[in-house]
Structures are given as structure tokens and as C-alpha cells.
Scaffold this active site. Structure first.
Site, PDB file in Angstrom:
ATOM      1  CG  ASP A  51      -1.777   1.220   1.334  1.00 43.24           C
ATOM      2  OD1 ASP A  51      -2.934   1.153   0.896  1.00 43.24           O
ATOM      3  OD2 ASP A  51      -1.299   2.259   1.849  1.00 43.24           O
ATOM      4  CE1 TYR A  56       0.552   7.730   2.711  1.00 46.40           C
ATOM      5  CE2 TYR A  56       0.965   5.479   2.000  1.00 46.40           C
ATOM      6  CZ  TYR A  56       0.188   6.387   2.681  1.00 46.40           C
ATOM      7  OH  TYR A  56      -0.941   5.966   3.330  1.00 46.40           O
ATOM      8  CE  LYS A  85      -3.900   4.649   0.832  1.00 45.62           C
ATOM      9  NZ  LYS A  85      -2.447   4.383   0.858  1.00 45.62           N
ATOM     10  CG  HIS A 117      -4.774   9.619   0.565  1.00 44.98           C
ATOM     11  ND1 HIS A 117      -3.418   9.606   0.377  1.00 44.98           N
ATOM     12  CD2 HIS A 117      -4.969   9.123   1.811  1.00 44.98           C
ATOM     13  CE1 HIS A 117      -2.821   9.115   1.449  1.00 44.98           C
ATOM     14  NE2 HIS A 117      -3.752   8.832   2.332  1.00 44.98           N
TER      15      HIS A 117
END
Length: 291
Positions: A51, A56, A85, A117
Site C-alpha cells: 500500500d 507518501y 491513492k 485519499h
């Protein structure tokens, strides 16, 4: 060792796609060396779901690591499940291009799951009425990508029941997954029931309460009784309810330990012991105020 349970390690989503119930979260995992070490450890002990997210800032590293490591573990792209996401900065008409950029960074031809997200757009106030239109525009773009087979399943993260009900009035592709903060101190029972009634798979993040729950006396008591770690007990708490988990770690031994949750069960007494104090404790973001 306790008797092996009959719990399934996968869930079949509402469109027929099979998703592992336990995966590796990569939030805060940065740098090619650390990402590669973590992915290597995860693949070695059986993780098949990874994930990530645009925000990120590790999609490229994850893609490189998987490209390098899959052949070494005797695996191919089709053996793993990759989730990414949509950044809140791209919520709206920019969703298509954002997804394609994620695919490029990951070096993949398709994503197994793509999520919105956050229900609000970055830079807008939570009560800004434009958020609803931006969500609708993003979802339409994701539906188009789904139908073009760039995405195998679509879903949302941090949506409330209100956001979900709104989505169901306009979507032509049903959301397959809802990812939210979920743990014994935030059991989200109403949301879980909504998902069950509407065929949406719930997936938990922050299953350990950002580490705070590991030292709760109730959790330590149950862990001691099962000769398991507190993190294993918290992960099993969610899995027992059919909720997926994506614990994150950069420590290979902890990655292995977090996967070792399939050989014990929690009794109803255990679940009651882990029921928290009845109050809502959030360790992450609260989406309830997003219009």
C-alpha cells in the site's frame, strides 16, 4: 502453537477481484535502500499486498524494489496487489493524470486498487461546498480508468457514511474498498455495518493506534494469554471482523512478526476485553467536517 484457524487470508471484492487481507503499509517509508529492505522482508514471509500513495513520495522506490525483487522470490507482477491513492491536491479533474503519473512512477501497467485519499481538496477549507463536486469529478475519472483497465478496483479512503451515501447516488462503478482508521479505540461500528450492508470491503490503517495501543493493559493481557505480541493481537482484532490491515514497519523482524497472525484466534471474551472505553479516540485525521 495454537490450532490453525480457518480464517481466509484474502477477500473477494464486490467486482470479483481477490485482495489479500494483510499487506505492508509504506507510509513514512522513504529511500530506495529502506524500501528495498522492507519489501524484501515482506515478500520473504508472504506479504503480497503493498500500500502506497502519491503523498507518501515513495512510489518510485517501491516500483524499483518490486521490479528488482519479484524475480528473486519467484514471483511476477500478477502475484502481488498494489494499492495507491489520489493526492488531495489532485482531487477533481486532475485525477486521471495523477493516476497515470502514479503508474509511471511505480513502473506498472495497472494498479490493483486506486483510492481517493481524502474527501476534500488540498488548499480548500473543510466546509467548502466545492469539495463535493471535486469528489464527483475525481470518481468519474477513476471510473473511466477502471473501464480502460488501468485500475482493477476503485475505492475511497477517509470517507464518512455521508460521503459514501453521496457517492452511491452518482457512481456507475461501486466502490470496492473503504480505508479508514480502525482499531479497538475507534471501532467505527456504524461504518463497518454500512460496508457490510453495501458490499464494500473495509480496510484499516493505524491498527496499532500509532503505537499507543501497544502499551494498553487490556491489549497486553490478551497478548500474554495467547503468547503473542500486542501488535499481533491488535491486527487479529481487525482480521477477526473481516477487516483488512496494512501495518507499516521498516524493521524486517517486525514485518515478519506482523504477518504471523494466522495461527490463533480471539474469543468473544478477548474481543470484549479489547473493546476500549467506549469513547472515540482518533490518532489521525478526522474527516467528519469535510463538506
Amino acid at each position: 502453537m495454537e490450532k490453525q484457524t480457518s480464517f481466509s487470508e484474502t477477500v473477494t471484492l464486490n467486482n470479483g477481484v481477490t485482495m489479500p487481507l494483510l499487506g505492508l503499509g509504506t507510509f513514512h517509508l522513504r529511500g530506495l535502500q529502506d524500501v528495498t529492505q522492507s519489501v524484501d522482508a515482506a515478500l520473504a514471509c508472504g506479504y503480497r499486498l503493498f500500500d502506497t500513495a502519491s503523498v507518501y513520495r515513495n512510489e518510485e522506490e517501491l516500483g524499483h524494489a518490486l521490479h528488482q525483487l519479484l524475480p528473486l522470490h519467484g514471483l511476477t507482477r500478477s502475484d502481488i496487489f498494489i494499492t495507491s491513492k489520489l493526492s488531495p491536491a489532485d482531487l477533481g479533474k486532475g485525477a486521471r493524470e495523477a493516476c497515470l503519473r502514479s503508474l509511471e512512477r511505480l513502473g506498472c501497467e495497472y494498479l490493483d486498487l486506486y483510492l481517493i485519499h481524502w474527501p476534500g481538496r488540498q488548499g480548500w477549507k473543510s466546509d467548502d461546498a466545492r469539495n463535493a463536486k471535486a469528489r464527483q469529478e475525481a470518481w468519474k475519472s477513476m471510473e473511466d480508468l477502471y473501464e480502460a483497465r488501468y485500475i482493477r478496483a476503485v475505492g475511497v479512503s477517509n470517507y464518512t457514511e455521508t460521503h459514501l451515501a453521496e457517492l452511491l447516488t452518482t457512481c456507475r462503478v461501486w466502490p470496492a474498498v473503504l480505508q479508514v482508521e480502525f482499531h479497538p479505540w475507534l471501532p467505527q461500528k456504524s461504518l463497518l455495518n454500512w460496508c457490510r450492508e453495501n458490499g464494500v470491503s473495509l480496510q484499516a490503517y493505524s491498527s496499532l493506534g500509532c503505537g499507543d495501543l501497544l502499551n494498553k493493559e487490556e491489549v497486553k493481557k490478551v497478548a500474554k494469554a495467547h503468547r503473542k505480541t500486542t501488535s499481533q493481537v491488535l491486527l487479529r482484532w481487525a482480521l477477526k471482523q473481516g477487516v483488512g490491515v496494512i501495518p507499516k514497519s521498516a524493521d524486517p523482524s517486525r514485518i515478519k512478526s506482523n504477518f504471523d497472525v494466522w495461527d490463533f484466534d480471539l474469543s468473544e471474551e478477548d474481543m470484549q476485553e479489547l473493546s476500549g472505553d467506549g469513547k472515540e479516540h482518533r490518532y489521525c485525521w478526522n474527516p467528519k467536517g469535510v463538506a
